[in-house]
Design a protein around this motif. Structure first.
Motif, PDB file in Angstrom:
ATOM      1  N   PRO A   3       0.817  -1.209   0.000  1.00  0.00           N
ATOM      2  CA  PRO A   3       0.000   0.000   0.000  1.00  0.00           C
ATOM      3  C   PRO A   3       0.858   1.269   0.000  1.00  0.00           C
ATOM      4  O   PRO A   3       1.936   1.306   0.614  1.00  0.00           O
ATOM      5  N   ALA A   4       0.373   2.290  -0.662  1.00  0.00           N
ATOM      6  CA  ALA A   4       1.106   3.552  -0.757  1.00  0.00           C
ATOM      7  C   ALA A   4       1.436   4.122   0.619  1.00  0.00           C
ATOM      8  O   ALA A   4       2.547   4.621   0.831  1.00  0.00           O
ATOM      9  N   GLN A   5       0.516   4.030   1.558  1.00  0.00           N
ATOM     10  CA  GLN A   5       0.772   4.613   2.882  1.00  0.00           C
ATOM     11  C   GLN A   5       1.904   3.881   3.605  1.00  0.00           C
ATOM     12  O   GLN A   5       2.652   4.496   4.361  1.00  0.00           O
ATOM     13  N   THR A   6       2.058   2.589   3.378  1.00  0.00           N
ATOM     14  CA  THR A   6       3.167   1.837   3.974  1.00  0.00           C
ATOM     15  C   THR A   6       4.497   2.312   3.399  1.00  0.00           C
ATOM     16  O   THR A   6       5.460   2.555   4.138  1.00  0.00           O
ATOM     17  N   LEU A  41       7.757  10.739  -4.522  1.00  0.00           N
ATOM     18  CA  LEU A  41       6.311  10.708  -4.672  1.00  0.00           C
ATOM     19  C   LEU A  41       5.850   9.254  -4.658  1.00  0.00           C
ATOM     20  O   LEU A  41       6.443   8.406  -5.322  1.00  0.00           O
ATOM     21  N   VAL A  42       4.788   8.987  -3.917  1.00  0.00           N
ATOM     22  CA  VAL A  42       4.204   7.648  -3.861  1.00  0.00           C
ATOM     23  C   VAL A  42       2.748   7.760  -4.309  1.00  0.00           C
ATOM     24  O   VAL A  42       1.960   8.495  -3.705  1.00  0.00           O
ATOM     25  N   GLU A  43       2.409   7.028  -5.372  1.00  0.00           N
ATOM     26  CA  GLU A  43       1.056   7.062  -5.931  1.00  0.00           C
ATOM     27  C   GLU A  43       0.389   5.705  -5.770  1.00  0.00           C
ATOM     28  O   GLU A  43       0.973   4.682  -6.133  1.00  0.00           O
ATOM     29  N   ASP A  44      -0.825   5.695  -5.253  1.00  0.00           N
ATOM     30  CA  ASP A  44      -1.614   4.469  -5.136  1.00  0.00           C
ATOM     31  C   ASP A  44      -1.954   3.979  -6.541  1.00  0.00           C
ATOM     32  O   ASP A  44      -2.347   4.763  -7.398  1.00  0.00           O
TER      33      ASP A  44
END
Length: 179
Positions: free
Chosen positions: A28-31, A125-128
């Protein structure tokens, strides 16, 4: 090195050159974003920047300084991971400043001497991806007269190390080691 020049928050019109990398990560992006914000544990996964010190921050959580906009950072950068640690492959970079931090992006900027000589800003940058995973993108854009020297001396090596960082993050996040 043939990457297009990519703008950053502090270098909105782009600069002289950009190094960039990306990785698709099955987490997951949040991780993944939490791993990026946990600078104390870069030593566990980041072979390019194995040490980050928050030297000043407008925010403290009671146990220490916290990564926040305006925070000042010092990095230990490993330019040649295949060579044993030495003066020639490890560089201390001081005085980076966090310029942007939101729910999926963190940016920091450095100056060499003064902003007239060289400025570089890194974006992570992290994108779901909508399927339980994410896409990690990172780039750093350089501007100023000394950027020509950095590009000539370190450009290809920086490009390789950025991809190493993306691959390191992917391995670490997917291994579940951070939990």
């Amino acid at each position: 090195m043939s990457s297009p020049v990519v703008p950053t928050p502090s270098i909105p019109k782009g600069g002289l050159f950009t190094v960039q990398a990306e990785a698709r990560i099955a987490c997951p992006a949040q991780t993944v974003f939490a791993i990026l914000l946990d600078t104390a544990n870069y030593v566990c996964w980041n072979s390019f920047v194995p040490e980050v010190t928050i030297v000043q921050s407008p925010v403290s959580d009671g146990s220490g300084l916290v990564l926040a906009v305006g925070a000042r950072l010092d990095f230990l950068v490993n330019m040649e991971p295949s060579i044993p640690s030495s003066f020639w492959n490890k560089m201390r970079i001081a005085g980076l400043e966090v310029t942007c931090l939101d729910s999926h992006r963190v940016c920091w900027r450095s100056h060499f001497g003064s902003s007239l000589l060289q400025t570089a800003e890194r974006v992570q940058l992290v994108e779901d991806d909508g399927a339980g995973g994410c896409r990690y993108l990172t780039w750093e854009t350089y501007q100023g007269p000394l950027a020509y020297l950095v590009q000539y001396v370190h450009g290809d090596r920086l490009q390789a190390r950025f991809q190493d960082c993306a691959n390191d993050l992917k391995r670490y996040a997917e291994s579940g080691s951070q939990q």
